[in-house]
Design a protein around this motif. Structure first.
Motif, mmCIF file in Angstrom:
data_model
loop_
_atom_site.group_PDB
_atom_site.id
_atom_site.type_symbol
_atom_site.label_atom_id
_atom_site.label_comp_id
_atom_site.label_asym_id
_atom_site.label_seq_id
_atom_site.Cartn_x
_atom_site.Cartn_y
_atom_site.Cartn_z
ATOM 1 N N GLY A 29 2.658 -7.764 11.104
ATOM 2 C CA GLY A 29 1.637 -8.390 10.995
ATOM 3 C C GLY A 29 0.496 -7.837 10.037
ATOM 4 O O GLY A 29 -0.159 -8.811 9.377
ATOM 5 N N ARG A 30 0.313 -6.785 10.139
ATOM 6 C CA ARG A 30 -0.595 -5.992 9.430
ATOM 7 C C ARG A 30 0.074 -4.865 8.825
ATOM 8 O O ARG A 30 0.124 -3.750 9.348
ATOM 9 N N ASP A 31 0.609 -5.168 7.501
ATOM 10 C CA ASP A 31 1.328 -4.134 6.765
ATOM 11 C C ASP A 31 0.639 -3.564 5.665
ATOM 12 O O ASP A 31 -0.392 -4.013 5.420
ATOM 13 N N VAL A 32 1.456 -2.700 5.056
ATOM 14 C CA VAL A 32 0.803 -2.243 3.743
ATOM 15 C C VAL A 32 1.976 -2.078 2.661
ATOM 16 O O VAL A 32 3.039 -1.994 3.173
ATOM 17 N N ARG A 33 1.714 -2.690 1.616
ATOM 18 C CA ARG A 33 2.631 -2.620 0.311
ATOM 19 C C ARG A 33 2.320 -1.577 -0.554
ATOM 20 O O ARG A 33 1.031 -1.382 -0.816
ATOM 21 N N ALA A 34 3.167 -0.704 -1.165
ATOM 22 C CA ALA A 34 2.857 0.410 -2.021
ATOM 23 C C ALA A 34 3.681 0.562 -3.195
ATOM 24 O O ALA A 34 4.995 -0.160 -3.328
ATOM 25 N N TRP A 35 3.283 1.051 -4.239
ATOM 26 C CA TRP A 35 4.189 1.533 -5.246
ATOM 27 C C TRP A 35 3.951 3.167 -5.407
ATOM 28 O O TRP A 35 3.064 3.659 -5.289
ATOM 29 N N GLY A 41 12.869 15.373 -12.429
ATOM 30 C CA GLY A 41 12.384 16.738 -12.140
ATOM 31 C C GLY A 41 11.084 16.999 -11.250
ATOM 32 O O GLY A 41 10.662 17.946 -11.061
ATOM 33 N N LYS A 42 10.526 15.776 -11.024
ATOM 34 C CA LYS A 42 9.280 15.680 -10.297
ATOM 35 C C LYS A 42 9.393 15.096 -8.812
ATOM 36 O O LYS A 42 10.457 14.034 -8.520
ATOM 37 N N GLU A 43 8.653 15.196 -7.902
ATOM 38 C CA GLU A 43 8.494 14.542 -6.662
ATOM 39 C C GLU A 43 7.967 13.103 -6.971
ATOM 40 O O GLU A 43 7.314 12.808 -7.916
ATOM 41 N N ARG A 44 8.387 12.303 -5.751
ATOM 42 C CA ARG A 44 7.855 11.146 -5.794
ATOM 43 C C ARG A 44 6.498 11.049 -5.562
ATOM 44 O O ARG A 44 6.034 11.748 -4.606
ATOM 45 N N GLU A 45 5.648 10.249 -6.518
ATOM 46 C CA GLU A 45 4.080 10.254 -6.062
ATOM 47 C C GLU A 45 3.725 8.834 -5.834
ATOM 48 O O GLU A 45 4.311 7.743 -6.409
ATOM 49 N N PHE A 46 2.671 8.670 -5.325
ATOM 50 C CA PHE A 46 2.062 7.549 -4.984
ATOM 51 C C PHE A 46 1.216 7.113 -6.110
ATOM 52 O O PHE A 46 0.519 7.751 -6.894
ATOM 53 N N VAL A 47 1.329 5.743 -6.297
ATOM 54 C CA VAL A 47 0.753 4.974 -7.633
ATOM 55 C C VAL A 47 -0.438 4.154 -7.124
ATOM 56 O O VAL A 47 -1.506 4.185 -7.177
ATOM 57 N N PRO A 98 4.171 -0.164 7.987
ATOM 58 C CA PRO A 98 2.897 -0.544 8.852
ATOM 59 C C PRO A 98 1.721 -0.324 8.510
ATOM 60 O O PRO A 98 1.530 0.471 7.599
ATOM 61 N N ASN A 99 0.558 -0.609 8.883
ATOM 62 C CA ASN A 99 -0.661 -0.565 8.607
ATOM 63 C C ASN A 99 -1.033 0.779 8.535
ATOM 64 O O ASN A 99 -0.477 1.750 9.231
ATOM 65 N N ALA A 100 -1.882 1.238 7.579
ATOM 66 C CA ALA A 100 -2.360 2.691 7.325
ATOM 67 C C ALA A 100 -3.681 2.732 7.079
ATOM 68 O O ALA A 100 -4.635 1.880 6.866
ATOM 69 N N THR A 101 -4.083 3.781 7.191
ATOM 70 C CA THR A 101 -5.446 4.191 7.042
ATOM 71 C C THR A 101 -5.709 4.598 5.484
ATOM 72 O O THR A 101 -4.675 4.865 5.010
ATOM 73 N N PRO A 102 -6.742 4.775 4.890
ATOM 74 C CA PRO A 102 -6.939 5.534 3.390
ATOM 75 C C PRO A 102 -6.354 6.869 3.422
ATOM 76 O O PRO A 102 -5.968 7.006 2.165
ATOM 77 N N GLN A 103 -6.472 7.577 4.464
ATOM 78 C CA GLN A 103 -5.795 8.927 4.312
ATOM 79 C C GLN A 103 -4.100 8.727 4.133
ATOM 80 O O GLN A 103 -3.560 9.767 3.629
ATOM 81 N N THR A 104 -3.532 7.852 4.973
ATOM 82 C CA THR A 104 -2.002 7.877 5.285
ATOM 83 C C THR A 104 -1.607 6.999 4.178
ATOM 84 O O THR A 104 -0.160 7.091 4.037
ATOM 85 N N VAL A 105 -1.903 6.181 3.466
ATOM 86 C CA VAL A 105 -1.535 5.093 2.694
ATOM 87 C C VAL A 105 -0.741 6.068 1.631
ATOM 88 O O VAL A 105 0.134 5.580 0.901
ATOM 89 N N VAL A 106 -1.106 6.988 1.247
ATOM 90 C CA VAL A 106 -0.461 7.693 0.021
ATOM 91 C C VAL A 106 0.710 8.470 0.437
ATOM 92 O O VAL A 106 1.309 9.054 -0.107
#
Length: 124
Positions: A29-35, A41-47, A98-106
């Protein structure tokens, strides 16, 4: 739940692309979507990410160039990418969790569901 990413391609530096991520099924119900993205050669990074309430978050490297949005009716998330640079070249993945905080969303570990990735190549 399945995520289907599309919209990648080859574009010149300074150009634009819009990625889409269609979600079939319900994440929560309260989710987060991300890219996220991953260059060779690099690690996956938050966009970028967008929470259920519309709050958005961006990596510093894309802020003011990329915009994340979501269509609740179509259950689709978009990533509008402007002023693309060669360093934006990567495979882009959409994710849902699931829902995330500004700190965990990345954190990639937050997300339960991932799309298959779409290649974005920016030529100089």
């Amino acid at each position: 739940v399945q995520l289907q990413a599309s919209g990648g391609g080859l574009v010149q530096s300074g150009g634009s692309l819009r990625l889409s991520c269609a979600v079939s099924g319900r994440i929560s119900g309260r989710d987060v979507r991300a890219w996220f993205r991953q260059a060779p050669g690099k690690e996956r990074e938050f966009v970028a990410a967008i929470r259920w309430n519309g709050d958005t978050y961006y990596a510093d490297s894309v802020k003011d160039r990329f915009t994340v949005s979501r269509d609740y009716v179509k259950n689709t998330v978009y990533l509008q990418m402007n002023s693309l640079k060669p360093e934006d070249t990567a495979v882009y993945y959409c994710a849902g969790g699931p829902n995330a905080t500004p700190q965990t969303v990345v954190l990639p570990t937050l997300y339960n569901y991932w799309g298959q990735g779409t290649q974005v190549t920016v030529s100089s």
